[in-house]
Write an enzyme that holds these catalytic residues in place. Structure first.
Site, PDB file in Angstrom:
ATOM      1  N   ALA A   1      52.311  46.642  -3.257  1.00 53.26           N
ATOM      2  CA  ALA A   1      53.637  46.199  -3.681  1.00 53.26           C
ATOM      3  C   ALA A   1      53.854  44.737  -3.314  1.00 53.26           C
ATOM      4  O   ALA A   1      54.468  43.968  -4.064  1.00 53.26           O
ATOM      5  CB  ALA A   1      54.712  47.074  -3.049  1.00 53.26           C
TER       6      ALA A   1
ATOM      7  N   ILE B   1      51.768  49.792  -4.302  1.00 51.93           N
ATOM      8  CA  ILE B   1      52.337  50.530  -3.186  1.00 51.93           C
ATOM      9  C   ILE B   1      52.041  49.787  -1.890  1.00 51.93           C
ATOM     10  O   ILE B   1      50.882  49.457  -1.610  1.00 51.93           O
ATOM     11  CB  ILE B   1      51.738  51.948  -3.107  1.00 51.93           C
ATOM     12  N   SER B   2      53.067  49.499  -1.085  1.00 48.60           N
ATOM     13  CA  SER B   2      52.926  48.868   0.228  1.00 48.60           C
ATOM     14  C   SER B   2      52.199  47.529   0.117  1.00 48.60           C
ATOM     15  O   SER B   2      52.737  46.585  -0.451  1.00 48.60           O
ATOM     16  CB  SER B   2      52.239  49.832   1.195  1.00 48.60           C
ATOM     17  N   SER B   3      50.969  47.414   0.623  1.00 50.14           N
ATOM     18  CA  SER B   3      50.222  46.168   0.458  1.00 50.14           C
ATOM     19  C   SER B   3      50.100  45.811  -1.020  1.00 50.14           C
ATOM     20  O   SER B   3      50.193  44.645  -1.412  1.00 50.14           O
ATOM     21  CB  SER B   3      48.825  46.300   1.077  1.00 50.14           C
TER      22      SER B   3
ATOM     23  N   HIS C   1      58.207  55.275   4.585  1.00 50.49           N
ATOM     24  CA  HIS C   1      57.259  54.415   3.873  1.00 50.49           C
ATOM     25  C   HIS C   1      56.383  55.198   2.896  1.00 50.49           C
ATOM     26  O   HIS C   1      55.595  54.614   2.164  1.00 50.49           O
ATOM     27  CB  HIS C   1      56.375  53.688   4.896  1.00 50.49           C
TER      28      HIS C   1
END
Length: 444
Positions: free
Chosen positions: A164, A160-162, A298
């Site tokens: 990802a 997820i996010s970082s 996000h």
């Protein structure tokens, strides 16, 4: 998570990150509150001494009470400001429920630097075995593979996010390890690269760093120079209202992975699995898949996303549930290995129109084999879409598997295992006609 505005002082930036993370936790708790929870003795456990760890990451593992005899392994990577516990109990909770049902292992890397972001920016981070976070993460994978007798054909990654962003980087750096990946709100591999040691790239986060598909593909391939084998199947999720890692990164990542896989950027299918989702698939087998979430920011994954990722990653395939009978079949031939030669055992796990095949090569001679090539023939209708521990060419018919850099030698009376993933049109039998460096091998 990451911040979009790089002009904030660092302390202010992390405070804002913390607020965003808190909102994400609340959203995740609401989204997954309807999932029935059961009491289990299994718990999230920290592991130490797992191997090379140049950036002092923490490692956590969740192994369910009923672990499959040959389990899959999911590497689950948290967002900035996150922790292993936060993603285990929050947005990744559906992965945990699936692990309880199907018996696979979950490994959680945890960043310990200020801000708890993963390094996907420095030179060391963007090359295989470079000595940054990805090196420590792969030590965790290797440790878990041995500890839990993991099926090497079913090692997958999600983040997820970082996390990802790291998912994309790992898929580029270690394509011979991972069979599939699912990234929630990330950026293309290498997009966050910097030259000043910073872990922040405002151009990338803002969605203004644009390249051609060839350029993005070349950037991914440069992370493992000389590699000619298959890459992991890739699933990408992004919200259209994402202002932290802007939505244009979704299209850039699709450009990258369709180029890496050598498939057209024109989707082979488009549908809407949920009212505000648009899913596009690329390549005849859907080797790349993108899901655009209309009106979503996000704060992903939202309800329903992880269950789709579980299916894409193959974590709910037949044969993985420890409470049911496996569908694995093994070839059994009484042909003895030639004197001073080699022997092969081939095992196939088939489902619908797909299969994985694990091939164990035994050197029955009295001298080591240095630099090996295994030739074999696939049944008609089978086409290789991925593989591990070897490079494969061509994708069908008479195939040659060649050693990779970490397994060039088979010692006397020693064995190595390699494998492949393939589609089939009805014939899911094992390969035949094995020969090692020109010497015919017996099949056990």
């Amino acid at each position: 998570m990451t911040l979009r505005n790089p002009t904030f002082p660092r302390t202010t930036r992390y405070r804002v990150i913390a607020v965003i993370a808190a909102v994400l936790s609340v959203v995740a708790a609401i989204a997954f509150a309807s999932v029935p929870q059961q009491a289990h003795a299994a718990s999230l456990t920290q592991v130490t001494g797992f191997g090379t760890n140049p950036t002092n990451l923490n490692m956590y593992v969740y192994a369910p009470d009923r672990l499959a005899a040959r389990p899959a392994l999911l590497l689950m990577i948290h967002y900035c400001t996150g922790t292993a516990s936060a993603v285990h109990n929050g947005g990744g909770r559906d992965y945990v429920s699936a692990a309880d049902r199907y018996g696979f292992v979950i490994v959680y890397p945890e960043a310990t630097r200020d801000g708890r972001c993963f390094d996907v920016s420095t030179q060391n981070a963007l090359r295989r075995n470079g000595g940054s976070d990805s090196t420590g993460i792969m030590s965790m994978v290797s440790h878990a593979r041995q500890r839990y007798n993991v099926d090497p054909s079913r090692i997958v990654v999600s983040g997820i996010s970082s996390g990802a962003m790291m998912t994309n980087v790992l898929a580029a750096e270690y394509p011979d390890v991972f069979s599939a990946a699912s990234a929630f709100a990330g950026v293309p591999a290498g997009c966050f690269a910097t030259t000043d040691g910073s872990l922040w790239n405002s151009q990338c986060s803002g969605g203004t760093l644009q390249k051609t598909p060839q350029q993005w593909g070349d950037q991914a391939r440069a992370m493992f120079p000389g590699y000619t084998g298959a890459y992991p199947r890739m699933q990408l999720w992004h919200g259209t209202n994402d202002t932290t890692l802007a939505y244009p990164n979704f299209g850039e990542a699709l450009d990258q992975w369709t180029n890496v896989h050598g498939v057209s950027r024109t989707p082979v299918s488009t549908d809407q699995p949920q009212s505000n989702w648009t899913r596009t698939r690329y390549g005849a087998t859907g080797v790349v898949e993108g899901i655009s979430a209309q009106g979503t920011g996000h704060d992903v994954p939202t309800a329903g996303m992880v269950s789709r990722a579980i299916t894409f990653l193959g974590l709910d395939r037949p044969g993985t549930d420890p409470t049911t009978t496996t569908t694995t079949t093994t070839t059994t031939t009484t042909t003895p290995p030639p004197s001073g030669g080699c022997a092969v055992t081939a095992s196939v796990n088939a489902w619908n129109t797909g299969l994985t095949e694990t091939i164990t090569i035994t050197n029955t001679s009295t001298t080591a084999v240095n630099g090996w090539q295994l030739q074999f023939t696939l049944p008609g209708g089978q086409v290789i879409t991925g593989g591990w521990s070897a490079t494969y060419s061509p994708a069908s018919g008479q195939v040659t598997a060649r050693n990779v850099n970490y397994n060039p030698q088979i010692p006397p009376n020693g064995s190595i295992s390699i494998g492949l993933q393939a589609t089939h049109t009805g014939n899911s039998a094992a390969a035949t006609g094995f020969s090692l460096n020109g010497a015919v091998c017996g099949v056990r």
